[in-house]
Design a protein around this motif. Sequence first.
Motif, PDB file in Angstrom:
ATOM      1  N   THR A 126       0.674  -1.162  -0.054  1.00  0.00           N
ATOM      2  CA  THR A 126       0.122  -0.069  -0.060  1.00  0.00           C
ATOM      3  C   THR A 126       0.911   1.250   0.012  1.00  0.00           C
ATOM      4  O   THR A 126       1.871   1.098   0.575  1.00  0.00           O
ATOM      5  CB  THR A 126      -1.000  -0.005   1.182  1.00  0.00           C
ATOM      6  N   ARG A 127       0.339   2.337  -0.631  1.00  0.00           N
ATOM      7  CA  ARG A 127       1.102   3.368  -0.686  1.00  0.00           C
ATOM      8  C   ARG A 127      -0.197   4.709  -0.528  1.00  0.00           C
ATOM      9  O   ARG A 127      -1.066   4.470  -1.512  1.00  0.00           O
ATOM     10  CB  ARG A 127       1.838   4.050  -2.039  1.00  0.00           C
ATOM     11  N   SER A 128      -0.298   5.514   0.663  1.00  0.00           N
ATOM     12  CA  SER A 128      -1.397   6.256   0.770  1.00  0.00           C
ATOM     13  C   SER A 128      -0.972   7.556   1.031  1.00  0.00           C
ATOM     14  O   SER A 128       0.190   7.782   2.107  1.00  0.00           O
ATOM     15  CB  SER A 128      -2.155   5.832   1.998  1.00  0.00           C
ATOM     16  N   ARG A 129      -1.474   8.853   0.729  1.00  0.00           N
ATOM     17  CA  ARG A 129      -1.142  10.113   1.014  1.00  0.00           C
ATOM     18  C   ARG A 129      -2.540  10.965   1.304  1.00  0.00           C
ATOM     19  O   ARG A 129      -3.362  10.876   0.414  1.00  0.00           O
ATOM     20  CB  ARG A 129      -0.197  10.637  -0.042  1.00  0.00           C
ATOM     21  N   THR A 130      -2.761  11.557   2.192  1.00  0.00           N
ATOM     22  CA  THR A 130      -3.981  12.395   2.323  1.00  0.00           C
ATOM     23  C   THR A 130      -3.445  13.707   3.190  1.00  0.00           C
ATOM     24  O   THR A 130      -2.600  13.713   3.854  1.00  0.00           O
ATOM     25  CB  THR A 130      -4.897  11.606   3.405  1.00  0.00           C
ATOM     26  N   GLY A 131      -4.215  14.578   2.852  1.00  0.00           N
ATOM     27  CA  GLY A 131      -3.944  15.776   3.488  1.00  0.00           C
ATOM     28  C   GLY A 131      -5.305  16.890   3.359  1.00  0.00           C
ATOM     29  O   GLY A 131      -6.153  16.608   2.688  1.00  0.00           O
ATOM     30  N   GLY A 132      -5.401  17.426   4.349  1.00  0.00           N
ATOM     31  CA  GLY A 132      -6.779  18.607   4.325  1.00  0.00           C
ATOM     32  C   GLY A 132      -6.388  19.825   5.207  1.00  0.00           C
ATOM     33  O   GLY A 132      -5.530  19.922   5.959  1.00  0.00           O
ATOM     34  N   ILE A 133      -7.136  20.693   4.854  1.00  0.00           N
ATOM     35  CA  ILE A 133      -7.045  22.113   5.490  1.00  0.00           C
ATOM     36  C   ILE A 133      -8.438  22.669   5.489  1.00  0.00           C
ATOM     37  O   ILE A 133      -9.252  22.483   4.771  1.00  0.00           O
ATOM     38  CB  ILE A 133      -6.052  23.069   4.560  1.00  0.00           C
TER      39      ILE A 133
END
Length: 647
Positions: A216-223
Amino acid sequence: MNIQRTLLASAILSAYSFAFAQTAVVPQVVVTANPFGNSANDQILTPAKVLAGDELRDKAGSSLGETLSQELGVSASAFGAGASRPIIRGMEGARVKMLENGMAVSDVSGLSNDHAVAAEGATAQQIEILRGPAALLYGSGAIGGLVNVVNERIPTALEPKLTGQMEARGSTVDSGRNVSGTLDGAVDKLAWHIDGNLRNADDYNTPVGRLAHSDTRSRTGGIGGSYIDNWGFIGVSASRLSNVYGIPSAEGSKIDQKQNRFDIDSLVKSPFEGFESFKFKAGYTDYKHAEIGEDGAPEVLFKNHSLETRFELTHKPVAGWHGTFGVQTENTNFSALSAEGGPDTVPVTHSTSNAAFLVEETDFGPVKFNAGGRVERVKREPVTGVNRSFNLQSASVGGQWPFVHGYALGATFSYAQRAPSTEELYSAGPHDATVTFDIGNADFRKETSRNIEINVQKTTGLLRWKANVFRNKVSDFIYGHITGNLLDEEGNPGDELRERIFEQADATIQGAEAELEYNPTGAGWSGRVFADTSHGKLERGGSLPLQPATRVGISTAYKMGAWRAGLSLVHAQSQDRLASFETTDTPGYNQLNANVSYTQKAGDYDLTWFLLAKNLTNEEIRVSTSVLKDIAPLPGRNVVFGVRAKF
């Protein structure tokens, strides 16, 4: 289901509770998906579990299903490490609604077990599991319950100083690396939030060898940001998810998943005379994923564009009744199109949903009473095929009677309808990740569920317990039937894909649950014992596919000062209640987990060093709710180590 045995267990639990009748102070954790903002301990008519704080961090896995898989009445689909969705009381897929901050996640995880939930648990403040009247607020997709991931991306309060949390962890079973964090602050009346998560993991080890294509390779980001004043708040947020994970099947497929999400949230206190609050929410989701073959080329492209709005108006008590009225709309465009020029799995389909709902609560003497209703109209309009419209009605009533101080008897009845999903109606093409050729039926009728639940519980003291029995009769239940025929990519006789035809038949799901907890939040020793079982069967004979196994679990923990440690053991029985087209039983297993942590002060930081051990005995675990149970056992012995900084 043996009701006599359940009642006997309840009597035994009662006897023990009298022996340990002490006063305990339990922290109040507010359930955000409840219209009245009740605490988790007040969820008498909507059975709820809230994972938060240390408990959430200890149970956090690489997927939402793994994180929740040992909660009462909850199992997981377990499609490798990348995709695992919660299953509630034997209900899965489109019947369990996935929310993020009270709004639909709007991914396609309900379509198939190989599709991951597009909500990240690593940056969640809490995760809520709900059933019953409150679930009516969120649509017919919540016929089996709902899971709400709360990350507070849109702030609702002004922080007096900069606050946040950062965590780094590694895992031995898959050479995993995970870094996540949140940061919150405020300037005058403007509050802001930032969060992010980075996860990399290689193929994981099992007791029988390394499982290929489970990386698995996961990237998340939020603002997000809000303007907050005495009258309420208004805020916006934006987030991005990128997730690539392997499908542990012989084909060696991968899924490349991406989602952009934008939300608006607002609250106005005392908007009109006689009303407590007015809420407005809106969310737009741009979701897509590609199923990539072994040669690296995309085979099927899934897309879902969704716009959802919600209005909620909560009134002050009138003649003893306190409640919330609301309107919800949803507008989606979904497709699963061939990238190779072959048949499309699902054509481009435009769907709309318009609904109104009302949930009320009151007291009749000592009895607490809760009722809710929802009306909804759903339209499905494919570019090729027959348009369909469904008028849906749902209702739920329940009551709780405290027959002795500290003890309560409750009952809930719910009637809920669900429109067939787009893929159940219009599928007509290959789905390579599941190695199936899917065939829907545009003439399907709406599902209708009639569920009754009876529960008894002890609600005070250091020792608390609850026991539930339920029976759910579903008319026109829709399920995928693997016929045994083999087809090629064009739907002709071949040897590549299994034919899966969506069918409809009446079904019954019934089961029981019991849980006993001693001092779950206090210092010193604590403990938990739980058991759950459910069985879904077709009225015309045979079981529903992918039924969860009966489980019994026990855990103990010790917390004193800076140290915290725990040990848990879950035993699952063998599962031989198979659908007519399922061929292999699932053997029983024992899963032993442990944790230990130490927290120290480092200036303004609280540093927590932790060590988690999962499947300590390295047992070969295959779960009956996984379509890959014959191919992909769960990970073997895994040691997770890391540090968390909170300020």
